[in-house]
Design a protein around this motif. Structure first.
Motif, short mmCIF file in Angstrom:
data_model
loop_
_atom_site.label_atom_id
_atom_site.label_comp_id
_atom_site.label_asym_id
_atom_site.label_seq_id
_atom_site.Cartn_x
_atom_site.Cartn_y
_atom_site.Cartn_z
N ARG A 1 -5.71 -3.21 -2.58
CA ARG A 1 -6.35 -3.47 -1.16
C ARG A 1 -6.64 -4.91 -0.84
O ARG A 1 -6.72 -5.21 0.29
N ALA A 2 -7.27 -5.43 -1.95
CA ALA A 2 -7.59 -6.93 -1.78
C ALA A 2 -6.45 -7.70 -1.50
O ALA A 2 -6.46 -8.51 -0.74
N LEU B 1 0.89 -1.26 0.00
CA LEU B 1 0.20 -0.07 -0.03
C LEU B 1 0.70 1.28 -0.03
O LEU B 1 0.58 2.31 -0.80
N ARG C 1 -14.45 5.42 -1.97
CA ARG C 1 -12.97 4.93 -2.05
C ARG C 1 -13.19 4.67 -3.75
O ARG C 1 -12.67 3.41 -4.21
N ALA D 1 -3.50 -6.86 0.04
CA ALA D 1 -2.99 -6.59 1.30
C ALA D 1 -3.92 -7.06 2.18
O ALA D 1 -3.40 -7.78 3.27
N ARG D 2 -5.29 -7.13 2.06
CA ARG D 2 -5.94 -7.81 3.01
C ARG D 2 -5.79 -9.27 3.20
O ARG D 2 -5.90 -9.83 4.12
N ARG D 3 -5.50 -9.94 2.03
CA ARG D 3 -5.25 -11.27 1.96
C ARG D 3 -3.96 -11.89 2.44
O ARG D 3 -3.99 -12.85 2.84
N THR D 4 -3.14 -10.62 2.27
CA THR D 4 -1.77 -11.12 2.88
C THR D 4 -1.09 -12.16 2.02
O THR D 4 -0.39 -13.20 2.57
#
Length: 316
Positions: free
Chosen positions: A111-112, A4, A29, A114-117
């Protein structure tokens, strides 16, 4: 976090260089069209080219005397950088809505991820180096070389900073393209991995899964079709100004597409699957064949997998 940070840094740099002619809607967003932003961004982008044209000339007195065609080569470099700024400004006006959607999809995709790592640290460091470290290092190097070559009596910090100022929008434009294809490359990798897992499930007897293989295959087909649609939006906008850089990134996408095609072919050889499964496989193969990546470079030639493999054989 690196993912990010790298993207936000490049978006801020793009805003400063006039490469984002949109207003960001923090509540929804997404990027929204705003009429005052378009001419302001265009003028700002052209201003970079104008300043480069005015101040981007080598002084007469230097610590190291000029040799050969140094002035001509530097003038050609300025012409390429300034011409590309004008080309980018024109393309932004021609593909305004497409560009807005691409930037919105880019933010959502990162962002998706980053959320799933699921993005490996090495991939994140690679993105950080491309979007943050490389622009800073490149511009600092140009300023340092200028200060090193100029006589102390003629040194001007303003002149040094603005000497190659049109590099900023050019680098940011390249990095926007890199970020867009970076997300698509990771998406392709995830699709290929899930298809490989599906192959393992199909050949394993007595597998008890929540979703039947045919349904999972249908979901992967939808993911691939969404990916293909995104890439087809990206390429027309960037193809002309990014023709040479495409040779590197386009090859990575083609390689992953070929792996997916191979995996789908392997799935078609598994016996004992229902009719719906095989119908979905046929649709998947048709989608792969019809969405083969091809880029038309200013109407002069088409870049596809055959061209890339031919270039590789030539150099070997």
């Amino acid at each position: 976090m690196l993912l990010l940070f790298s993207l936000y840094f490049n978006l801020l740099l793009s805003y400063a260089a006039g490469l984002v002619p949109f207003r960001y809607n923090f509540r929804k967003r997404r990027f929204d069209t705003c009429k005052p932003f378009v001419p302001v961004a265009t003028v700002l982008l052209l201003l970079f080219a104008a300043v480069q044209y005015r101040l981007g000339r080598l002084p007469e007195r230097m610590k190291i005397p000029k040799v050969g065609m140094q002035d001509i080569l530097h003038a050609v470099e300025n012409l390429v950088l300034n011409g590309n700024c004008v080309l980018i400004a024109v393309q932004q006006l021609l593909f305004l809505e497409t560009y807005r959607q691409l930037l919105t999809d880019l933010l959502a995709g990162v962002r998706a991820l980053a959320r799933r790592t699921t993005v490996a640290l090495g991939e994140q460091v690679q993105l950080l180096a491309q979007l943050v470290l490389l622009p800073c290092a490149t511009y600092t190097l140009h300023v340092s070389v200028y200060l090193t070559l100029i006589e102390w009596a003629e040194i001007s910090l303003v002149q040094a900073v603005l000497f190659m100022v049109s590099l900023i929008p050019n680098i940011a434009h390249v990095n926007n393209f890199y970020a867009l294809l970076f997300v698509q490359r990771l998406t392709l990798g995830e699709i290929n991995d899930t298809l490989a897992d599906l192959w393992t499930i199909c050949i394993r007897p007595g597998a008890n899964e929540l979703l039947p293989p045919s349904r999972r295959l249908q979901l992967h087909l939808q993911q691939y079709q969404q990916y293909a649609g995104s890439v087809q939006k990206i390429l027309p906008y960037y193809s002309l100004s990014m023709a040479l850089y495409l040779l590197i990134l386009f090859q990575e996408l083609m390689s992953k597409s070929q792996k997916i095609k191979s995996t789908v072919h392997r799935l078609s050889l598994i016996p004992g699957q229902d009719r719906y499964f095989h119908a979905t496989l046929n649709t998947f193969l048709l989608s792969l064949n019809h969405s083969m990546l091809k880029i038309n470079i200013a109407g002069m030639f088409t870049m596809d997998f055959e061209l890339l493999t031919g270039v590789q054989l030539t150099f070997q």
